[in-house]
Design a protein around this motif. Structure first.
Motif, PDB file in Angstrom:
ATOM      1  N   VAL A   1       0.700  -1.370   0.123  1.00  0.00           N
ATOM      2  CA  VAL A   1      -0.168   0.140  -0.293  1.00  0.00           C
ATOM      3  C   VAL A   1       0.775   1.147   0.172  1.00  0.00           C
ATOM      4  O   VAL A   1       0.790   2.306  -0.114  1.00  0.00           O
ATOM      5  N   LEU A   2       2.354   1.200   0.352  1.00  0.00           N
ATOM      6  CA  LEU A   2       2.823   2.373   0.917  1.00  0.00           C
ATOM      7  C   LEU A   2       4.070   2.658  -0.792  1.00  0.00           C
ATOM      8  O   LEU A   2       3.675   3.935  -1.065  1.00  0.00           O
ATOM      9  N   VAL A   3       3.494   2.125  -1.638  1.00  0.00           N
ATOM     10  CA  VAL A   3       3.589   2.234  -3.144  1.00  0.00           C
ATOM     11  C   VAL A   3       3.017   3.567  -3.407  1.00  0.00           C
ATOM     12  O   VAL A   3       3.262   4.171  -4.649  1.00  0.00           O
ATOM     13  N   ALA A   4       1.749   3.720  -3.726  1.00  0.00           N
ATOM     14  CA  ALA A   4       0.563   4.809  -3.539  1.00  0.00           C
ATOM     15  C   ALA A   4       1.704   6.129  -2.965  1.00  0.00           C
ATOM     16  O   ALA A   4       1.338   7.133  -3.546  1.00  0.00           O
ATOM     17  N   ALA A   5       2.974   5.945  -2.309  1.00  0.00           N
ATOM     18  CA  ALA A   5       4.374   7.625  -2.361  1.00  0.00           C
ATOM     19  C   ALA A   5       4.010   8.013  -3.293  1.00  0.00           C
ATOM     20  O   ALA A   5       5.353   7.446  -3.689  1.00  0.00           O
TER      21      ALA A   5
ATOM     22  N   TYR B   1       6.701  10.038  -5.800  1.00  0.00           N
ATOM     23  CA  TYR B   1       8.170  10.143  -6.174  1.00  0.00           C
ATOM     24  C   TYR B   1       8.910   9.154  -6.303  1.00  0.00           C
ATOM     25  O   TYR B   1       9.904   8.727  -6.460  1.00  0.00           O
ATOM     26  N   ILE B   2       8.504   8.151  -4.638  1.00  0.00           N
ATOM     27  CA  ILE B   2       9.483   7.209  -4.750  1.00  0.00           C
ATOM     28  C   ILE B   2       8.586   5.475  -4.674  1.00  0.00           C
ATOM     29  O   ILE B   2       8.887   4.099  -4.585  1.00  0.00           O
ATOM     30  N   SER B   3       7.634   5.615  -5.156  1.00  0.00           N
ATOM     31  CA  SER B   3       6.472   4.346  -5.575  1.00  0.00           C
ATOM     32  C   SER B   3       7.284   3.807  -6.178  1.00  0.00           C
ATOM     33  O   SER B   3       6.811   2.211  -5.667  1.00  0.00           O
ATOM     34  N   ASP B   4       8.118   3.603  -7.164  1.00  0.00           N
ATOM     35  CA  ASP B   4       8.906   2.367  -8.233  1.00  0.00           C
ATOM     36  C   ASP B   4      10.284   2.299  -6.841  1.00  0.00           C
ATOM     37  O   ASP B   4       9.946   0.844  -6.913  1.00  0.00           O
ATOM     38  N   LEU B   5      11.095   2.578  -6.530  1.00  0.00           N
ATOM     39  CA  LEU B   5      12.044   2.026  -5.595  1.00  0.00           C
ATOM     40  C   LEU B   5      10.955   0.975  -4.961  1.00  0.00           C
ATOM     41  O   LEU B   5      11.471   0.103  -3.850  1.00  0.00           O
TER      42      LEU B   5
END
Length: 168
Positions: free
Chosen positions: A94-98, A100-104
């Motif tokens: 769920v943190l992938v929604a962040a 700028y850093i979602s791909d990382l």
């Protein structure tokens, strides 16, 4: 089929939890597209089920590869229950929604899951790390391709709709 799924209580619960976490990473886009609560819930549940199916097919592929390469009898139920220890980092997807850093975050979590699967194969089946990589790679690639298809088809469409509305 239902009896087999009920026997996979821990593994199946975690697979569904990871599917829900992956689906929840898309929540901000759904809210921004001004969908009603019912549409958001329906889309998240359908996405979670499709993503859970992709992960389950990956687990089945791991079982088949174990049978083909290591002559371990196929036991998808036991494999799915043991996969619980490997899949738990996916609950943080769920943190992938962040921004700028979602791909990382996504790459890190998926690599962590794959590493856990390789270690699980070593601990439970005594497979060396190099062979574990070969055994687990087809299932991992299959799950990633299916997940990418869900992302590309459903989620990108909603992001494009949002971009058109913001641009006008």
């Amino acid at each position: 089929m239902v009896q087999a799924m009920l026997a996979m209580d821990t593994g199946l619960g975690l697979v569904i939890g990871v599917g829900l976490s992956m689906s929840a990473s898309h929540l901000f886009s759904l809210l921004a597209n001004r969908l009603c609560l019912r549409q958001i819930a329906l889309q998240m549940v359908v996405d979670a089920l499709v993503l859970s199916l992709a992960l389950s097919l990956g687990i089945l592929c791991h079982s088949l590869m174990l049978m083909l390469m290591e002559h371990v009898p196929p036991q998808p139920i036991m494999m799915a229950n043991r996969m619980g220890a490997a899949l738990w980092p996916g609950l943080f997807y769920v943190l992938v929604a962040a921004p700028y850093i979602s791909d990382l975050i996504a790459v890190t979590l998926l690599a962590w899951i794959h590493l856990n699967v390789i270690l699980l194969l070593q601990v439970h089946y005594g497979i060396p790390l190099q062979e574990g990589l070969v055994v687990s790679l087809p299932g991992f690639v299959l799950a990633l391709v299916l997940i990418a298809l869900v992302f590309a088809q459903r989620w990108r469409a909603s992001y494009n709709t949002l971009a058109r509305e913001v641009g006008t």
